[in-house]
Write a protein that holds these residues in place. Structure first.
Motif, short mmCIF file in Angstrom:
data_model
loop_
_atom_site.label_atom_id
_atom_site.label_comp_id
_atom_site.label_asym_id
_atom_site.label_seq_id
_atom_site.Cartn_x
_atom_site.Cartn_y
_atom_site.Cartn_z
N SER A 58 33.53 39.98 38.64
CA SER A 58 34.49 38.93 38.97
C SER A 58 33.79 37.58 38.88
O SER A 58 32.73 37.38 39.46
N GLU A 59 34.38 36.68 38.13
CA GLU A 59 33.81 35.34 37.94
C GLU A 59 34.80 34.28 38.41
O GLU A 59 35.96 34.30 38.01
N ASN A 60 34.34 33.36 39.25
CA ASN A 60 35.09 32.17 39.63
C ASN A 60 36.38 32.46 40.42
O ASN A 60 37.29 31.63 40.43
N PHE A 61 36.45 33.62 41.06
CA PHE A 61 37.67 33.99 41.77
C PHE A 61 37.91 33.11 43.00
O PHE A 61 39.04 32.72 43.27
N ASP A 62 36.85 32.76 43.73
CA ASP A 62 37.00 31.90 44.90
C ASP A 62 37.57 30.54 44.50
O ASP A 62 38.47 30.01 45.18
N GLU A 63 37.09 29.97 43.40
CA GLU A 63 37.60 28.67 42.92
C GLU A 63 39.08 28.78 42.52
O GLU A 63 39.85 27.86 42.76
N TYR A 64 39.44 29.89 41.90
CA TYR A 64 40.83 30.11 41.53
C TYR A 64 41.71 30.16 42.78
O TYR A 64 42.75 29.49 42.85
N LEU A 65 41.30 30.93 43.78
CA LEU A 65 42.07 31.03 45.02
C LEU A 65 42.17 29.68 45.71
O LEU A 65 43.23 29.33 46.26
N LEU A 154 43.26 44.46 27.10
CA LEU A 154 42.20 45.44 26.93
C LEU A 154 41.26 44.93 25.85
O LEU A 154 41.69 44.55 24.77
N VAL A 155 39.97 44.91 26.18
CA VAL A 155 38.93 44.53 25.23
C VAL A 155 37.93 45.68 25.23
O VAL A 155 37.23 45.89 26.22
N GLY A 156 37.94 46.44 24.15
CA GLY A 156 37.13 47.67 24.11
C GLY A 156 37.67 48.62 25.17
O GLY A 156 38.86 48.89 25.22
N ASP A 157 36.79 49.06 26.06
CA ASP A 157 37.21 49.97 27.13
C ASP A 157 37.36 49.25 28.47
O ASP A 157 37.42 49.87 29.52
N LYS A 158 37.42 47.92 28.44
CA LYS A 158 37.56 47.11 29.65
C LYS A 158 38.96 46.51 29.76
O LYS A 158 39.57 46.13 28.77
N PHE A 159 39.42 46.40 31.00
CA PHE A 159 40.69 45.76 31.33
C PHE A 159 40.32 44.38 31.86
O PHE A 159 39.71 44.26 32.93
N ILE A 160 40.63 43.33 31.10
CA ILE A 160 40.25 41.96 31.45
C ILE A 160 41.46 41.24 32.02
O ILE A 160 42.54 41.24 31.42
N VAL A 161 41.27 40.60 33.18
CA VAL A 161 42.33 39.82 33.83
C VAL A 161 41.84 38.39 33.95
O VAL A 161 40.83 38.12 34.62
N ARG A 162 42.54 37.46 33.27
CA ARG A 162 42.24 36.03 33.34
C ARG A 162 43.29 35.35 34.19
O ARG A 162 44.46 35.38 33.85
N VAL A 168 41.23 25.59 36.41
CA VAL A 168 40.36 26.67 36.89
C VAL A 168 40.75 27.99 36.23
O VAL A 168 41.93 28.35 36.17
N VAL A 169 39.73 28.71 35.75
CA VAL A 169 39.94 30.03 35.15
C VAL A 169 39.00 31.02 35.83
O VAL A 169 37.80 30.78 35.95
N SER A 170 39.56 32.14 36.27
CA SER A 170 38.79 33.23 36.82
C SER A 170 38.95 34.43 35.89
O SER A 170 40.04 34.69 35.40
N VAL A 171 37.84 35.13 35.65
CA VAL A 171 37.90 36.33 34.82
C VAL A 171 37.43 37.51 35.65
O VAL A 171 36.33 37.48 36.21
N ARG A 172 38.30 38.51 35.71
CA ARG A 172 37.98 39.73 36.45
C ARG A 172 37.99 40.89 35.47
O ARG A 172 38.94 41.04 34.70
N THR A 173 36.95 41.69 35.50
CA THR A 173 36.79 42.79 34.54
C THR A 173 36.86 44.12 35.27
O THR A 173 36.18 44.31 36.28
N TYR A 174 37.66 45.02 34.73
CA TYR A 174 37.86 46.35 35.30
C TYR A 174 37.46 47.41 34.26
O TYR A 174 37.59 47.19 33.06
#
Length: 177
Positions: A58-65, A154-162, A168-174
């Motif tokens: 998870s990147e930059n989620f606090d700033e997004y919130l 979906l990017v490869g085998d990852k679920f990316i949520v922007r 502000v942009v937060s990127v969360r990877t699952y």
């Protein structure tokens, strides 16, 4: 009426009504967008998101919130949570997304391109529309003259949520659980 006239009328009726009617029946059974036994093409594309996903980064989620106006205490809890996402797709095209954490669980149900309401994890009452564009599920969320966009792909085998709000942009990877 003579047999010849009746035969002629029957032939005319057959030519002018039978073929188009048959054609419409075939179209309805195979292509009609309201046919509830077959999800539309966009819902079929959304099927690739189906599954259980566990957050791995998870990147930059606090700033997004913070940009959304979420208070400090709730931001701290949300930033430390390790959510799982469960995505399902019903036969009628309804997509369900459940977010599960030890703190709070949320669920949204929607059909692509149809507005729905959501009470968010921080208790905002929002109006939402989710579209699918080139394999990216895009959720526009509005409330009190504010807006955020949540893009899922979906990017490869990852679920990316922007998550985007203002600049502000937060990127969360699952990853699949």
């Amino acid at each position: 009426m003579s047999q010849a006239v009746i035969g002629c009328l029957a032939a005319q009726l057959s030519k002018s009504y039978h073929t188009p009617r048959l054609h419409l029946n075939v179209d309805f059974q195979t292509h009609h967008p309201r046919d509830q036994t077959r999800p539309d093409a966009a819902a079929i594309m959304a099927e690739k998101f189906v599954g259980t996903w566990k957050i791995v980064e998870s990147e930059n989620f606090d700033e997004y919130l913070k940009e959304l106006g979420v208070g400090f205490a709730l931001r701290q809890i949300a930033s430390r949570a390790k959510p799982s996402q469960i995505v399902t797709l019903d036969t009628d095209g309804t997509i369900t997304m459940k977010t599960l954490t030890t703190f709070k669980n949320t669920e949204i149900k929607f059909k692509l391109n149809e507005e729905f309401e959501q009470i968010t994890g921080d208790d905002r009452k929002t109006k939402n529309v989710v579209t699918l564009d080139n394999g990216v599920m895009i959720q526009k969320q509005t409330w009190d003259d504010k807006e955020t966009t949540i893009e899922r792909e979906l990017v490869g085998d990852k679920f990316i949520v922007r998550c985007k709000a203002g600049d502000v942009v937060s990127v969360r990877t699952y990853a699949r659980a």
